[in-house]
Enzyme design. Structure first.
Site, PDB file in Angstrom:
ATOM      1  N   LYS A  46       0.998  -1.102  -0.016  1.00  0.00           N
ATOM      2  CA  LYS A  46      -0.028   0.169  -0.022  1.00  0.00           C
ATOM      3  C   LYS A  46       1.117   1.610  -0.223  1.00  0.00           C
ATOM      4  O   LYS A  46       1.020   2.641  -0.464  1.00  0.00           O
ATOM      5  CB  LYS A  46      -1.015   0.046   1.190  1.00  0.00           C
ATOM      6  CG  LYS A  46      -2.034   1.001   1.369  1.00  0.00           C
ATOM      7  CD  LYS A  46      -2.969   0.716   2.717  1.00  0.00           C
ATOM      8  CE  LYS A  46      -3.092   2.496   2.855  1.00  0.00           C
ATOM      9  NZ  LYS A  46      -3.921   2.732   4.072  1.00  0.00           N
TER      10      LYS A  46
ATOM     11  N   GLU B 239      10.991  -4.608   3.852  1.00  0.00           N
ATOM     12  CA  GLU B 239      10.451  -6.257   3.225  1.00  0.00           C
ATOM     13  C   GLU B 239       9.859  -6.188   1.841  1.00  0.00           C
ATOM     14  O   GLU B 239      11.170  -7.051   1.137  1.00  0.00           O
ATOM     15  CB  GLU B 239      10.162  -6.865   4.037  1.00  0.00           C
ATOM     16  CG  GLU B 239      10.115  -7.068   5.928  1.00  0.00           C
ATOM     17  CD  GLU B 239      10.474  -6.194   6.975  1.00  0.00           C
ATOM     18  OE1 GLU B 239       9.386  -4.939   5.750  1.00  0.00           O
ATOM     19  OE2 GLU B 239       9.465  -6.019   7.738  1.00  0.00           O
TER      20      GLU B 239
ATOM     21  N   GLY C 294      -4.125  -1.356   5.823  1.00  0.00           N
ATOM     22  CA  GLY C 294      -3.608  -3.349   5.216  1.00  0.00           C
ATOM     23  C   GLY C 294      -4.162  -4.158   5.429  1.00  0.00           C
ATOM     24  O   GLY C 294      -4.014  -4.753   4.867  1.00  0.00           O
ATOM     25  N   ARG C 295      -4.406  -4.076   6.546  1.00  0.00           N
ATOM     26  CA  ARG C 295      -5.119  -5.899   7.052  1.00  0.00           C
ATOM     27  C   ARG C 295      -6.235  -6.182   6.695  1.00  0.00           C
ATOM     28  O   ARG C 295      -7.150  -7.096   7.131  1.00  0.00           O
ATOM     29  CB  ARG C 295      -4.743  -5.573   8.570  1.00  0.00           C
ATOM     30  CG  ARG C 295      -5.635  -4.216   9.742  1.00  0.00           C
ATOM     31  CD  ARG C 295      -4.779  -4.897  11.151  1.00  0.00           C
ATOM     32  NE  ARG C 295      -5.358  -3.920  11.539  1.00  0.00           N
ATOM     33  CZ  ARG C 295      -4.385  -2.697  12.011  1.00  0.00           C
ATOM     34  NH1 ARG C 295      -3.735  -2.488  11.001  1.00  0.00           N
ATOM     35  NH2 ARG C 295      -5.435  -1.925  12.598  1.00  0.00           N
TER      36      ARG C 295
ATOM     37  N   GLU D 170      -3.035  -5.859  15.739  1.00  0.00           N
ATOM     38  CA  GLU D 170      -2.914  -5.026  15.226  1.00  0.00           C
ATOM     39  C   GLU D 170      -3.855  -3.706  15.428  1.00  0.00           C
ATOM     40  O   GLU D 170      -3.922  -2.877  15.427  1.00  0.00           O
ATOM     41  CB  GLU D 170      -2.712  -5.407  13.562  1.00  0.00           C
ATOM     42  CG  GLU D 170      -1.550  -3.366  13.681  1.00  0.00           C
ATOM     43  CD  GLU D 170      -0.820  -4.059  11.615  1.00  0.00           C
ATOM     44  OE1 GLU D 170       0.541  -4.416  11.946  1.00  0.00           O
ATOM     45  OE2 GLU D 170      -1.449  -4.299  10.716  1.00  0.00           O
TER      46      GLU D 170
ATOM     47  N   HIS E 210      -1.432 -32.080  19.604  1.00  0.00           N
ATOM     48  CA  HIS E 210      -0.499 -33.036  20.224  1.00  0.00           C
ATOM     49  C   HIS E 210       0.603 -32.226  20.353  1.00  0.00           C
ATOM     50  O   HIS E 210       1.757 -32.048  20.498  1.00  0.00           O
ATOM     51  CB  HIS E 210      -0.463 -33.737  18.805  1.00  0.00           C
ATOM     52  CG  HIS E 210      -0.873 -35.263  18.905  1.00  0.00           C
ATOM     53  ND1 HIS E 210      -1.803 -36.434  19.891  1.00  0.00           N
ATOM     54  CD2 HIS E 210      -2.690 -35.173  17.397  1.00  0.00           C
ATOM     55  CE1 HIS E 210      -2.631 -36.665  18.604  1.00  0.00           C
ATOM     56  NE2 HIS E 210      -3.152 -35.949  18.380  1.00  0.00           N
TER      57      HIS E 210
ATOM     58  N   LYS F 100      11.122   0.220  13.123  1.00  0.00           N
ATOM     59  CA  LYS F 100      11.023   0.294  12.525  1.00  0.00           C
ATOM     60  C   LYS F 100      11.728   1.404  12.399  1.00  0.00           C
ATOM     61  O   LYS F 100      13.324   0.993  11.292  1.00  0.00           O
ATOM     62  CB  LYS F 100       9.945   1.201  10.973  1.00  0.00           C
ATOM     63  CG  LYS F 100       8.873  -0.078  10.711  1.00  0.00           C
ATOM     64  CD  LYS F 100       7.964   0.396   9.166  1.00  0.00           C
ATOM     65  CE  LYS F 100       6.526  -0.590   9.259  1.00  0.00           C
ATOM     66  NZ  LYS F 100       5.561   0.218   9.128  1.00  0.00           N
TER      67      LYS F 100
END
Ligand code: F6P
Length: 540
Positions: free
Chosen positions: A204, A210, A265-266, A351, A382, A510
């Site tokens: 965005k 990254e 974004g999410r 977030e 498990h 950041k």
């Protein structure tokens, strides 16, 4: 309602809930024993999803108090504000119009028109790729798509593509790269050829470390394979609201799919961030996903709160968070193809709700978001279910089950569902000391041995859970499931009085990351703490 009045009524309503909790102690076994209709009364259904919330510490009066709380904070008005495009993201002065991304029929607003144009662009692009009309630098059709993005620009499409495996086209493989760790990119590219690979740079902001680093390395990989600079546009498209930065990277203007600042974004998988879904599964599948989400939006907007799935889920968790000291919540999809669902939900919920101040910047006097975690069933049984059953914390769990088998192995599907139901039953029932002793004596243990061992076998029980049933794991129902949790998180934000649409907390890391990177090879500033300075020296 002013924010001061809101804060006062919130505090009073919370106090009533807490006193209700303190006065009434009941067990889930008792609640079921006393009400043969409990399952019918504490379940609800909408948009292809059935919710059994009867295994919760809820009585009619509890629910009444929780619903009163929604009146106190005028939840109806807050939902109307969200859906009508009010600036619900008050710290960034923006609406959060992800619901406009899944509108159906003819566009009625400016936002919907922009979405319709974007959908057309996506459809045409996918047709070109699928028909072989889009050619690589070497003249070959595209067979591999690599989505480079992180957080909301990765988790949603990654999860949906995996969940809809039976809808995937055989002629295209879609891959996802997110991590700054170069191993993510190099491992993904190891089996691929640049000659038939196209990259989507999904960001965005088009400024995420990254994504930009991975995109630059991918660019070099394509050039190293013999692509000329002027042919790069055949291998890179972008999804971004930062057109200038995407163009500066070398992506042709016509290959940039828009994002808007009114989509968080999410909450963005419904936008062009969902391009990998379209390429992997086809445009019709993506439309069904949108239709399912839209059906949930309609339900959310119109159903009474007492029958409203997102509202109910949010209220139930609020109850445990505020009055039962539950600091985490497990999400347990009993479907292999929903394995990435917990990771997607983690970003969405944590977030959004991981905040320390209310909408006006006042410190919260009560706990906010909780830890969301989980994995696909039955694998979790498990590993961490031991703690769910016998650990000292109360951890409410959401089980998600799919009724229709997702493979041809029908017998295994029956076992899967039996495992799912048995887990919520065990959480509810538990095993008392007396039951444990009796069981051991029946197994041939001496009275003494049985007494010594029994405490270790006690399972406290009385632990709450929801079970969501999806008739079939298909695009429509999946869309509804994801929208359900989006709205649950929004309501969670309203109940807490916080802004669920910003994420300022991630910015500090950041900034410091950039400062530390800049200090590599030099002298770390003396005012940094000793641990940071020494770690820098040891590692870099
Ligand atoms: O750092 C958090 C975050 O901003 C998320 O909210 C977002 O989904 C992710 O980074 C990726 O951001 P972008 O799409 O701008 O690269």
């Amino acid at each position: 309602m002013t924010s001061e009045t809101l804060a006062v009524s919130r505090t009073a309503a919370l106090a009533r809930l807490k006193s209700h909790h303190d006065k009434h102690k009941w067990s889930l076994r008792e609640l079921f024993a006393g009400d043969p209709q409990r399952f019918e009364r504490f379940s609800a259904e909408a948009a292809g999803l059935f919710l059994d919330y009867s295994k919760n510490h809820l009585r009619d009066d509890t629910l009444r108090l929780l619903l009163d709380y929604t009146d106190q904070i005028d939840l109806s008005a807050q939902i109307a504000g969200l859906l009508s495009g009010a600036a619900v993201n008050n710290t960034e002065h923006r609406p959060a119009l992800h619901t406009a991304l899944r509108f159906q029929g003819e566009p009625r607003t400016e936002h919907e028109q922009a979405v319709a144009d974007c959908r057309n662009q996506m459809r045409q692009f996918a047709e070109k790729i699928h028909s072989g009309g889009w050619r690589s630098f070497s003249g070959e059709p595209i067979r591999h798509i690599v989505n480079i993005g992180i957080g909301g620009s990765d988790l949603g499409p990654r999860m949906v593509v995996e969940a809809l495996r039976p809808w995937q086209r055989p002629d295209i493989s879609v891959h996802f790269v997110a991590n700054i760790d170069g191993a993510d990119l190099t491992d993904t590219l190891a089996g691929l050829r640049a000659e038939d690979t196209l990259f989507i740079v999904a960001s965005k902001s088009f400024s995420t470390l990254e994504t930009l680093q991975n995109a630059l390395s991918a660019r070099q990989w394509v050039l190293d394979a013999g692509c000329r600079e002027d042919q790069l546009a055949r291998h890179f498209v972008a999804v971004s609201s930062n057109i200038v930065a995407a163009q500066d990277f070398g992506i042709a203007a016509e290959n940039i799919f828009p994002m808007w600042n009114w989509v968080g974004g999410r909450y963005s998988l419904w936008s062009a961030i969902g391009l990998p879904i379209v390429l992997a599964c086809g445009f019709e599948t993506y439309e069904q996903l949108l239709a399912g989400a839209h059906a949930m939006d309609e339900h959310f907007a119109t159903a009474d709160f007492a029958d409203n799935l997102p509202v109910l889920l949010a209220l139930i968790h609020f109850w445990y968070r505020q009055c039962w000291n539950a600091s985490s919540q497990a999400v347990l999809p009993y479907a292999q193809r929903l394995a990435k669902f917990p990771a997607w939900l983690q970003q969405l919920d944590m977030e959004s709700l991981g905040k320390g101040v209310d909408r006006d910047g006042h410190h919260l006097q009560y706990p906010s978001g909780s830890v969301i975690w989980g994995t696909e069933g039955s694998n979790g049984q498990h590993s961490f279910h031991q703690l769910l059953h016998q650990g000292t914390d109360l951890i409410p769990a959401d089980f998600i089950a799919v009724r229709e088998p997702t493979s041809a192995l029908k017998e295994q599907h029956q076992w899967l569902l039996a495992c799912c139901i048995s887990q919520s039953q065990a959480l509810l029932r538990g095993k008392s000391l007396q039951e444990a002793r009796q069981e051991l004596e029946q197994q041939g243990y001496t009275h003494r041995e049985a007494h010594a061992l029994a405490p270790h076998k006690v399972v406290p029980g009385n632990r709450p859970s929801n079970t969501l049933i999806m008739e079939r794991l298909d695009p429509f129902n999946l869309g509804a499931l994801l929208a359900l949790y989006e709205h649950k998180v929004f309501v969670g934000g309203c109940l807490l009085g916080i802004n669920p649409f910003d994420q300022w907390g991630v910015e500090l890391g950041k900034l410091l990351g950039a400062q530390i990177h800049a200090a590599i090879g030099g002298e770390a500033p003396q005012d940094w703490d000793g641990s940071t300075r020494n770690l820098l020296e040891r590692l870099l």
